[in-house]
Design an enzyme around this catalytic site. Structure first.
Site, PDB file in Angstrom:
ATOM      1  N   ASN A  78       0.820  -1.214   0.000  1.00 53.71           N
ATOM      2  CA  ASN A  78       0.000   0.000   0.000  1.00 53.71           C
ATOM      3  C   ASN A  78       0.858   1.270   0.000  1.00 53.71           C
ATOM      4  O   ASN A  78       0.520   2.253  -0.663  1.00 53.71           O
ATOM      5  CB  ASN A  78      -0.950  -0.013   1.204  1.00 53.71           C
ATOM      6  CG  ASN A  78      -1.962  -1.142   1.088  1.00 53.71           C
ATOM      7  OD1 ASN A  78      -2.310  -1.569  -0.024  1.00 53.71           O
ATOM      8  ND2 ASN A  78      -2.426  -1.648   2.219  1.00 53.71           N
ATOM      9  N   TYR A 102       9.110 -11.155  11.774  1.00 51.43           N
ATOM     10  CA  TYR A 102       9.740  -9.853  11.488  1.00 51.43           C
ATOM     11  C   TYR A 102      10.731  -9.984  10.335  1.00 51.43           C
ATOM     12  O   TYR A 102      10.651  -9.259   9.342  1.00 51.43           O
ATOM     13  CB  TYR A 102      10.443  -9.361  12.750  1.00 51.43           C
ATOM     14  CG  TYR A 102      11.099  -8.005  12.617  1.00 51.43           C
ATOM     15  CD1 TYR A 102      10.352  -6.861  12.350  1.00 51.43           C
ATOM     16  CD2 TYR A 102      12.477  -7.864  12.779  1.00 51.43           C
ATOM     17  CE1 TYR A 102      10.957  -5.611  12.252  1.00 51.43           C
ATOM     18  CE2 TYR A 102      13.082  -6.622  12.683  1.00 51.43           C
ATOM     19  CZ  TYR A 102      12.324  -5.493  12.421  1.00 51.43           C
ATOM     20  OH  TYR A 102      12.927  -4.255  12.319  1.00 51.43           O
TER      21      TYR A 102
HETATM   22  P1  NAD Z   1       8.499   1.527  16.615  1.00 51.58           P
HETATM   23  O1  NAD Z   1       7.695   0.361  17.053  1.00 51.58           O
HETATM   24  O2  NAD Z   1       8.872   2.542  17.650  1.00 51.58           O
HETATM   25  O3  NAD Z   1       7.787   2.291  15.423  1.00 51.58           O
HETATM   26  C1  NAD Z   1       6.983   1.654  14.490  1.00 51.58           C
HETATM   27  C2  NAD Z   1       5.771   2.511  14.226  1.00 51.58           C
HETATM   28  O4  NAD Z   1       4.953   1.891  13.226  1.00 51.58           O
HETATM   29  C3  NAD Z   1       4.890   2.689  15.459  1.00 51.58           C
HETATM   30  O5  NAD Z   1       4.557   4.047  15.632  1.00 51.58           O
HETATM   31  C4  NAD Z   1       3.656   1.860  15.151  1.00 51.58           C
HETATM   32  O6  NAD Z   1       2.492   2.312  15.819  1.00 51.58           O
HETATM   33  C5  NAD Z   1       3.598   1.973  13.639  1.00 51.58           C
HETATM   34  N1  NAD Z   1       2.869   0.881  12.986  1.00 51.58           N
HETATM   35  C6  NAD Z   1       3.053  -0.456  13.138  1.00 51.58           C
HETATM   36  N2  NAD Z   1       2.219  -1.149  12.360  1.00 51.58           N
HETATM   37  C7  NAD Z   1       1.472  -0.238  11.697  1.00 51.58           C
HETATM   38  C8  NAD Z   1       0.424  -0.329  10.753  1.00 51.58           C
HETATM   39  N3  NAD Z   1      -0.042  -1.507  10.324  1.00 51.58           N
HETATM   40  N4  NAD Z   1      -0.133   0.825  10.280  1.00 51.58           N
HETATM   41  C9  NAD Z   1       0.329   2.028  10.703  1.00 51.58           C
HETATM   42  N5  NAD Z   1       1.318   2.176  11.599  1.00 51.58           N
HETATM   43  C10 NAD Z   1       1.889   1.052  12.092  1.00 51.58           C
HETATM   44  O7  NAD Z   1       9.815   0.939  15.918  1.00 51.58           O
HETATM   45  P2  NAD Z   1      11.138   1.689  15.441  1.00 51.58           P
HETATM   46  O8  NAD Z   1      12.259   1.159  16.223  1.00 51.58           O
HETATM   47  O9  NAD Z   1      10.917   3.142  15.396  1.00 51.58           O
HETATM   48  O10 NAD Z   1      11.279   1.123  13.957  1.00 51.58           O
HETATM   49  C11 NAD Z   1      10.787   1.873  12.856  1.00 51.58           C
HETATM   50  C12 NAD Z   1      11.131   1.168  11.560  1.00 51.58           C
HETATM   51  O11 NAD Z   1      12.552   1.048  11.437  1.00 51.58           O
HETATM   52  C13 NAD Z   1      10.558  -0.248  11.471  1.00 51.58           C
HETATM   53  O12 NAD Z   1      10.138  -0.490  10.152  1.00 51.58           O
HETATM   54  C14 NAD Z   1      11.732  -1.117  11.825  1.00 51.58           C
HETATM   55  O13 NAD Z   1      11.636  -2.386  11.240  1.00 51.58           O
HETATM   56  C15 NAD Z   1      12.895  -0.316  11.256  1.00 51.58           C
HETATM   57  N6  NAD Z   1      14.120  -0.626  11.972  1.00 51.58           N
HETATM   58  C16 NAD Z   1      14.358  -0.145  13.217  1.00 51.58           C
HETATM   59  C17 NAD Z   1      15.520  -0.480  13.872  1.00 51.58           C
HETATM   60  C18 NAD Z   1      15.835   0.016  15.252  1.00 51.58           C
HETATM   61  O14 NAD Z   1      16.881  -0.344  15.792  1.00 51.58           O
HETATM   62  N7  NAD Z   1      15.012   0.849  15.857  1.00 51.58           N
HETATM   63  C19 NAD Z   1      16.464  -1.320  13.260  1.00 51.58           C
HETATM   64  C20 NAD Z   1      16.174  -1.833  11.994  1.00 51.58           C
HETATM   65  C21 NAD Z   1      15.010  -1.458  11.349  1.00 51.58           C
END
Ligand code: NAD
Length: 346
Positions: free
Chosen positions: A108, A154
């Site tokens: 999407n 994941y």
């Molecule tokens: P987080 O859980 O704090 O943030 C994820 C956000 O996505 C949240 O606000 C959540 O409410 C929202 N979300 C989840 N499913 C959803 C949906 N179906 N529709 C709308 N919103 C939705 O996690 P983060 O650590 O901030 O990670 C953010 C992104 O970065 C993710 O995609 C994660 O895979 C990627 N990432 C993060 C890290 C890290 O170390 N923080 C490392 C690798 C990748």
């Protein structure tokens, strides 16, 4: 090292913009003069993360679940797809949601970008490398992931998201880039999200034992969130398709990290060794040659500074909570999400 000037985007959509990384990304874009629509379902994110942005004239908050098609009220020229549960505690609690967000949500978000001719950035992860045989991990390594282990919801969702993004670029000409983020830390992480840094900081500040999984010799490479955000925006502004690793190659064992956090917080908390999660990677370290060469990007914040800033933020949150509920909640998880019962850290 000279930084290439980032282009000024008119309007960026950030899915998952109320999460930890997403909220810093929204703030950085706004600071750069880009209007932002944050799309979030608050499944793991917090409204408090974007509360300070709500008064900004260029900021919109759209509460929507990206697993269903969604539209925004202005055409974007940049779509950053960050929606996804990301901490082990979250994706083990939300396995189907995680798979659907990585698959249907990516479809999407890609459609939104394609329909408006916008640049698309997929937030992928070092977890696509699984428990790696190659160290450090370069983008050429295909990974070693257990497709039916608990973490697969994941890891495989992100691998599928990468495949979908690549196919959209090849088959439909969508302008895409895949960024593989390695462990990122900083303010706005949740104390109970199960990741190592917030878990150790919360435990150290509460005077509780620091729960190190296994023998603590497994390594991670920790990138401060402002560095990660700079790397993501550099990739957005470059014509590359990626994948490109964004992470800090300074590698540290989990036992060293626990001891470091205990020292920086002035805590006397003992270390307690607990069971290691299934399929937990033994090592994790990015090869960032590609990001250095193509994006002229490298991390700038060293762990000592980054950890101090993170600890200060956790302290300020505790002080706020204590003011709101004297004698009360301590480091309780304001979102009500609790870690895995083992209390283990990633
Ligand atoms: P987080 O859980 O704090 O943030 C994820 C956000 O996505 C949240 O606000 C959540 O409410 C929202 N979300 C989840 N499913 C959803 C949906 N179906 N529709 C709308 N919103 C939705 O996690 P983060 O650590 O901030 O990670 C953010 C992104 O970065 C993710 O995609 C994660 O895979 C990627 N990432 C993060 C890290 C890290 O170390 N923080 C490392 C690798 C990748």
């Amino acid at each position: 090292m000279a930084m290439s000037p980032a282009p000024r985007w008119e309007h960026a959509v950030v899915t998952g913009g109320s999460g930890f990384v997403g909220s810093h990304l929204c703030a950085a874009l706004l600071a750069d003069g880009t209007d932002v629509t944050c799309v979030d379902d608050f499944s793991t994110g917090r409204r408090a993360n974007v509360a300070a942005l709500l008064d900004h004239p260029g900021f919109r908050l759209l509460e929507a679940d990206v697993r269903r098609p969604f539209e925004v009220d202005r055409p974007p020229d940049l779509v950053l797809h960050f929606a996804s549960p990301a901490s082990p505690a979250d994706y083990l609690r939300l396995p189907l949601h995680t798979l659907e967000t990585g698959s249907l949500g990516t479809r999407n978000a890609l459609a939104l970008a394609h329909d408006h001719g916008a640049r698309f950035v997929l937030a992928s992860t070092s977890e696509v490398y699984g428990d790696p045989e190659e160290h450090p991990q370069s983008e050429r390594y295909w990974g070693r992931v257990n497709p039916v282990g608990p973490r697969s919801v994941y890891d495989e969702a992100k691998r599928f998201g990468e495949a979908f993004t690549t196919a959209a670029a090849r088959a439909r000409g969508t302008d895409t880039v895949i960024v593989r983020l390695f462990n990122t830390y900083g303010p706005r992480m949740r104390g109970y999200d199960g990741r190592a840094v917030p878990t150790f900081v919360r435990q150290a500040l509460a005077g509780e034992p620091l729960t190190v999984t296994g023998d603590g010799r497994q390594t991670r490479s920790l990138c401060y969130v402002s560095d990660t955000v700079r790397g993501v925006l550099a990739a957005a502004g470059h014509g590359m398709r990626g994948p490109v690793n964004i992470g800090n190659p300074a590698e540290i064992t989990m036992l060293e990290l626990a001891r470091w956090i205990a020292r920086l917080t002035g805590s006397n908390s003992p270390i307690r060794f607990v069971e290691r999660p299934v399929d937990d990677p033994a090592v994790r370290c990015p090869d960032i040659t590609l990001a250095r060469d193509k994006l002229q990007w490298r991390p700038l914040v060293d762990a000592e500074h980054g950890l101090r800033r993170t600890i200060d933020w956790f302290r300020s949150q505790e002080a706020q909570q204590a003011r709101r509920a004297p004698g009360g909640a301590g480091a309780a998880d304001p979102a009500g999400h609790r870690a895995h019962p083992s209390g283990r850290a990633a």
